[in-house]
Design a protein around this motif. Structure first.
Motif, PDB file in Angstrom:
ATOM      1  N   VAL A   1       0.836  -1.202   0.000  1.00 54.45           N
ATOM      2  CA  VAL A   1       0.000   0.000   0.000  1.00 54.45           C
ATOM      3  C   VAL A   1       0.870   1.251   0.000  1.00 54.45           C
ATOM      4  O   VAL A   1       0.593   2.231  -0.713  1.00 54.45           O
ATOM      5  CB  VAL A   1      -0.964  -0.015   1.198  1.00 54.45           C
ATOM      6  N   SER A   2       1.925   1.242   0.800  1.00 55.37           N
ATOM      7  CA  SER A   2       2.827   2.392   0.869  1.00 55.37           C
ATOM      8  C   SER A   2       3.426   2.719  -0.496  1.00 55.37           C
ATOM      9  O   SER A   2       3.560   3.894  -0.858  1.00 55.37           O
ATOM     10  CB  SER A   2       3.944   2.106   1.879  1.00 55.37           C
ATOM     11  N   ALA A   3       3.779   1.684  -1.239  1.00 55.74           N
ATOM     12  CA  ALA A   3       4.368   1.878  -2.569  1.00 55.74           C
ATOM     13  C   ALA A   3       3.321   2.115  -3.648  1.00 55.74           C
ATOM     14  O   ALA A   3       3.672   2.378  -4.806  1.00 55.74           O
ATOM     15  CB  ALA A   3       5.214   0.660  -2.934  1.00 55.74           C
ATOM     16  N   LYS A   4       2.037   2.011  -3.275  1.00 53.40           N
ATOM     17  CA  LYS A   4       0.934   2.196  -4.218  1.00 53.40           C
ATOM     18  C   LYS A   4       1.101   1.290  -5.445  1.00 53.40           C
ATOM     19  O   LYS A   4       0.923   1.715  -6.601  1.00 53.40           O
ATOM     20  CB  LYS A   4       0.815   3.658  -4.655  1.00 53.40           C
ATOM     21  N   LEU A   5       1.440   0.029  -5.205  1.00 50.50           N
ATOM     22  CA  LEU A   5       1.573  -0.906  -6.313  1.00 50.50           C
ATOM     23  C   LEU A   5       0.221  -1.091  -7.005  1.00 50.50           C
ATOM     24  O   LEU A   5      -0.827  -1.133  -6.348  1.00 50.50           O
ATOM     25  CB  LEU A   5       2.092  -2.259  -5.815  1.00 50.50           C
ATOM     26  N   PRO A   6       0.218  -1.225  -8.315  1.00 45.97           N
ATOM     27  CA  PRO A   6      -1.045  -1.347  -9.051  1.00 45.97           C
ATOM     28  C   PRO A   6      -1.623  -2.758  -8.976  1.00 45.97           C
ATOM     29  O   PRO A   6      -1.656  -3.503  -9.964  1.00 45.97           O
ATOM     30  CB  PRO A   6      -0.650  -0.969 -10.483  1.00 45.97           C
ATOM     31  N   VAL A   7      -2.082  -3.130  -7.787  1.00 46.02           N
ATOM     32  CA  VAL A   7      -2.711  -4.430  -7.583  1.00 46.02           C
ATOM     33  C   VAL A   7      -4.012  -4.231  -6.824  1.00 46.02           C
ATOM     34  O   VAL A   7      -4.219  -3.224  -6.151  1.00 46.02           O
ATOM     35  CB  VAL A   7      -1.797  -5.402  -6.788  1.00 46.02           C
ATOM     36  N   ARG A   8      -4.907  -5.188  -6.976  1.00 45.77           N
ATOM     37  CA  ARG A   8      -6.097  -5.258  -6.131  1.00 45.77           C
ATOM     38  C   ARG A   8      -5.726  -6.171  -4.974  1.00 45.77           C
ATOM     39  O   ARG A   8      -5.625  -7.393  -5.128  1.00 45.77           O
ATOM     40  CB  ARG A   8      -7.278  -5.829  -6.912  1.00 45.77           C
ATOM     41  N   LEU A   9      -5.470  -5.575  -3.826  1.00 47.49           N
ATOM     42  CA  LEU A   9      -4.955  -6.312  -2.678  1.00 47.49           C
ATOM     43  C   LEU A   9      -6.094  -6.743  -1.765  1.00 47.49           C
ATOM     44  O   LEU A   9      -6.982  -5.955  -1.450  1.00 47.49           O
ATOM     45  CB  LEU A   9      -3.981  -5.428  -1.897  1.00 47.49           C
ATOM     46  N   ARG A  10      -6.011  -7.994  -1.340  1.00 56.08           N
ATOM     47  CA  ARG A  10      -6.933  -8.498  -0.318  1.00 56.08           C
ATOM     48  C   ARG A  10      -6.109  -9.189   0.760  1.00 56.08           C
ATOM     49  O   ARG A  10      -5.165  -9.938   0.454  1.00 56.08           O
ATOM     50  CB  ARG A  10      -7.939  -9.484  -0.914  1.00 56.08           C
ATOM     51  N   VAL A  11      -6.450  -8.937   2.007  1.00 55.28           N
ATOM     52  CA  VAL A  11      -5.764  -9.548   3.144  1.00 55.28           C
ATOM     53  C   VAL A  11      -6.794 -10.292   3.981  1.00 55.28           C
ATOM     54  O   VAL A  11      -7.799  -9.704   4.402  1.00 55.28           O
ATOM     55  CB  VAL A  11      -5.056  -8.480   4.010  1.00 55.28           C
ATOM     56  N   LEU A  12      -6.555 -11.575   4.212  1.00 56.87           N
ATOM     57  CA  LEU A  12      -7.457 -12.414   5.000  1.00 56.87           C
ATOM     58  C   LEU A  12      -6.697 -12.954   6.206  1.00 56.87           C
ATOM     59  O   LEU A  12      -5.674 -13.622   6.055  1.00 56.87           O
ATOM     60  CB  LEU A  12      -8.002 -13.573   4.157  1.00 56.87           C
ATOM     61  N   LEU A  13      -7.221 -12.657   7.391  1.00 58.02           N
ATOM     62  CA  LEU A  13      -6.589 -13.099   8.627  1.00 58.02           C
ATOM     63  C   LEU A  13      -7.594 -13.866   9.477  1.00 58.02           C
ATOM     64  O   LEU A  13      -8.471 -13.262  10.109  1.00 58.02           O
ATOM     65  CB  LEU A  13      -6.075 -11.900   9.424  1.00 58.02           C
ATOM     66  N   PRO A  14      -7.518 -15.194   9.491  1.00 63.45           N
ATOM     67  CA  PRO A  14      -8.327 -15.959  10.447  1.00 63.45           C
ATOM     68  C   PRO A  14      -7.686 -15.847  11.829  1.00 63.45           C
ATOM     69  O   PRO A  14      -6.517 -16.200  12.004  1.00 63.45           O
ATOM     70  CB  PRO A  14      -8.263 -17.386   9.900  1.00 63.45           C
ATOM     71  N   VAL A  15      -8.431 -15.323  12.788  1.00 60.09           N
ATOM     72  CA  VAL A  15      -7.882 -15.001  14.105  1.00 60.09           C
ATOM     73  C   VAL A  15      -8.597 -15.802  15.174  1.00 60.09           C
ATOM     74  O   VAL A  15      -9.827 -15.717  15.309  1.00 60.09           O
ATOM     75  CB  VAL A  15      -8.011 -13.492  14.390  1.00 60.09           C
ATOM     76  N   VAL A  16      -7.850 -16.589  15.932  1.00 61.53           N
ATOM     77  CA  VAL A  16      -8.420 -17.441  16.979  1.00 61.53           C
ATOM     78  C   VAL A  16      -7.415 -17.573  18.119  1.00 61.53           C
ATOM     79  O   VAL A  16      -6.228 -17.303  17.959  1.00 61.53           O
ATOM     80  CB  VAL A  16      -8.737 -18.865  16.453  1.00 61.53           C
ATOM     81  N   GLU A  17      -7.910 -18.027  19.265  1.00 61.40           N
ATOM     82  CA  GLU A  17      -7.058 -18.575  20.307  1.00 61.40           C
ATOM     83  C   GLU A  17      -7.378 -20.053  20.409  1.00 61.40           C
ATOM     84  O   GLU A  17      -8.551 -20.438  20.541  1.00 61.40           O
ATOM     85  CB  GLU A  17      -7.323 -17.895  21.657  1.00 61.40           C
ATOM     86  N   ASN A  18      -6.377 -20.903  20.305  1.00 60.91           N
ATOM     87  CA  ASN A  18      -6.593 -22.347  20.431  1.00 60.91           C
ATOM     88  C   ASN A  18      -6.549 -22.693  21.918  1.00 60.91           C
ATOM     89  O   ASN A  18      -5.505 -23.010  22.480  1.00 60.91           O
ATOM     90  CB  ASN A  18      -5.515 -23.121  19.660  1.00 60.91           C
ATOM     91  N   ALA A  19      -7.711 -22.583  22.557  1.00 60.74           N
ATOM     92  CA  ALA A  19      -7.820 -22.731  24.004  1.00 60.74           C
ATOM     93  C   ALA A  19      -8.463 -24.073  24.356  1.00 60.74           C
ATOM     94  O   ALA A  19      -8.794 -24.879  23.480  1.00 60.74           O
ATOM     95  CB  ALA A  19      -8.643 -21.578  24.582  1.00 60.74           C
ATOM     96  N   ILE A  20      -8.639 -24.302  25.657  1.00 59.12           N
ATOM     97  CA  ILE A  20      -9.221 -25.545  26.154  1.00 59.12           C
ATOM     98  C   ILE A  20     -10.409 -25.214  27.053  1.00 59.12           C
ATOM     99  O   ILE A  20     -10.279 -24.445  28.004  1.00 59.12           O
ATOM    100  CB  ILE A  20      -8.194 -26.377  26.948  1.00 59.12           C
ATOM    101  N   SER A  21     -11.539 -25.763  26.723  1.00 58.24           N
ATOM    102  CA  SER A  21     -12.716 -25.671  27.593  1.00 58.24           C
ATOM    103  C   SER A  21     -13.655 -26.801  27.200  1.00 58.24           C
ATOM    104  O   SER A  21     -13.316 -27.652  26.368  1.00 58.24           O
ATOM    105  CB  SER A  21     -13.397 -24.299  27.465  1.00 58.24           C
ATOM    106  N   GLY A  22     -14.855 -26.799  27.776  1.00 61.36           N
ATOM    107  CA  GLY A  22     -15.771 -27.915  27.546  1.00 61.36           C
ATOM    108  C   GLY A  22     -16.221 -28.064  26.109  1.00 61.36           C
ATOM    109  O   GLY A  22     -16.614 -29.158  25.690  1.00 61.36           O
ATOM    110  N   ASN A  23     -16.154 -26.982  25.327  1.00 59.65           N
ATOM    111  CA  ASN A  23     -16.602 -27.077  23.936  1.00 59.65           C
ATOM    112  C   ASN A  23     -15.443 -27.074  22.940  1.00 59.65           C
ATOM    113  O   ASN A  23     -15.626 -26.809  21.753  1.00 59.65           O
ATOM    114  CB  ASN A  23     -17.570 -25.936  23.607  1.00 59.65           C
TER     115      ASN A  23
END
Length: 449
Positions: free
Chosen positions: A254-276
């Motif tokens: 983005v800073s360089a303003k490259l001529p692309v259609r940029l998409r960013v996908l971030l799956p965000v989780v905590e891999n925790a432990i509980s009853g479910n």
């Protein structure tokens, strides 16, 4: 009161004292102190009276000299303003290395002054700022403990990142993941007190080539019900290092303003432990329609990436790149400094490898070895999330991800560590950037105006 002039740091190659850049007095001082340009050696030069005239800095022999050797100078020098002279090589790369060598993470302690730099002649100021900002962004996120960077706070950081750069931002959170068909992201993150989510950022002209970046965003990984040892959990705040470095790369684009259609996908989780929490032996449905038997809940990163990759692939982009702190097997195979690179495009893999070596951001191409694909077989589902034999763990993980990509013109998977267990040029101990400079260089070359 006049402002002090920047202190000169004169770069000298091994055996280079007679190269003409030093005065006879300086050469004599260097020889008297056993300095001959040894890599990483710093020698103060006396000035008038008790003053300091500058420093000599050894960059070693030309053969095997790292491009980022200037980073060693920043690590060793006291806080002051400096200018670089002598055998710099590429002045832009030397400036980037110096500034990244001066990186400190001081969020939880009193910040101490660090060396600063006047850009050397010929350095590209925009390029230096771009890459230092990108790397610092990635390092700061990875260094931040999960107590302050769980899914909720990472969400806020990414939303602010998007807003500051004029990017469109969308978040799918909690049970909405099920409604919008991201079942594996939901399953991995549902045991945490902070809901799982998919963060989706877009930028650029829709008519430009589509480049989609996908980053693993596990803010902490207990291993799930297949729980890690205490030692294995110590650094698991860095399990979102793929997502952090993807954000750094996005900043550079983005800073360089490259001529692309940029998409960013971030799956965000905590891999925790509980009853479910999801369990070994469970069968999960995926966005792609593939069913996945869980052989181990600690192989969770590939599950959330799979749903995100399936979404990315639906647009048939010109390029998909994913980064993830995915397997310990990658570190066993190639160590902490050299992440493996997998790609469906061998020419692209060669370009990234060459670019990485040139900018001190190395990768090594590894095979998507199809004969191992059968190790992902399951007796009750379409596939298992772990290999059956315990061998080639990084290759097996890459083969797992490949099943969720089919329409993209090219796909690249980087199995990074995002951590420097030992200091090296431009990379202090702790969180580190990987992939940003190499990939930016290739994306600009392939899609730049």
């Amino acid at each position: 009161m006049s402002t002090p002039s920047p202190i000169p740091v004169i770069f000298v190659g091994e055996g280079g004292l007679d190269g003409g850049q030093l005065t006879a007095r300086q050469r004599g001082w260097a020889e008297a102190n056993g300095f001959s340009g040894q890599r990483g050696k710093l020698l103060a030069l006396p000035g008038e009276g008790d003053g300091l005239a500058g420093y000599l800095f050894g960059i070693g022999a030309a053969e095997g000299r790292p491009a980022f050797v200037a980073g060693l100078a920043a690590t060793a020098l006291p806080a002051a303003e400096y200018r670089l002279e002598g055998e710099l090589g590429d002045p832009t790369l030397a400036a980037i290395a110096f500034r990244l060598g001066a990186y400190r993470f001081d969020r939880y302690r009193e910040a101490k002054p660090v060396p600063t730099l006047v850009l050397p002649e010929g350095a590209d100021a925009g390029e230096v700022d771009r890459h230092v900002t990108a790397a610092t962004l990635a390092r700061d996120l990875v260094n931040t403990p999960s107590s302050d960077l769980g899914p909720d706070n990472l969400h806020k950081e990414v939303e602010r990142f998007a807003s500051e750069r004029g990017m469109n931002f969308k978040a799918i959170v909690g049970d909405d993941l099920l409604a919008e068909n991201f079942p594996m992201i939901h399953a991995v993150g549902r045991a945490s007190a902070q809901a799982p989510r998919l963060l989706d950022l877009t930028w650029g002209d829709e008519s430009h080539p589509k480049v989609t970046l996908v980053g693993k965003g596990v803010t902490f990984d207990t291993g799930g019900l297949d729980i890690k040892t205490a030692a294995g959990m110590l650094m698991m705040k860095k399990d979102m290092g793929g997502g952090a470095n993807i954000l750094g790369l996005a900043h550079a684009i983005v800073s360089a303003k490259l001529p692309v259609r940029l998409r960013v996908l971030l799956p965000v989780v905590e891999n925790a432990i509980s009853g479910n929490a999801f369990r070994p032996g469970d069968v999960l449905h995926s966005r792609r329609g593939i069913t996945v038997e869980i052989g181990n809940t600690d192989a969770e990163g590939r599950l959330i990436l799979a749903d995100a990759l399936a979404l990315a692939d639906e647009e048939s982009p010109d390029l998909i790149v994913d980064m993830a702190t995915l397997t310990g097997a990658a570190r066993v195979a190639l160590g902490p400094e050299l992440p493996p690179l997998y790609s469906t495009d061998n020419a692209l893999a060669a370009e990234i490898t060459a670019a990485g070596l040139a900018v001190e951001d190395p990768f090594w191409p590894m095979p998507l070895w199809s004969p191992y694909d059968g190790q992902l077989s399951s007796k009750i589902a379409d596939m298992n999330n772990t290999g059956a034999g315990g061998y080639a763990g990084s290759v097996i993980a890459a083969l797992f991800l490949r099943r969720f990509v089919g329409k993209a013109k090219a796909w690249v998977h980087l199995d990074i560590l995002a951590w420097a267990p030992e200091a090296r040029p431009g990379r202090p101990v702790g969180a580190t950037d990987q992939g940003i400079r190499a990939l930016f260089s290739v994306i600009r070359q392939r899609f730049g105006a």
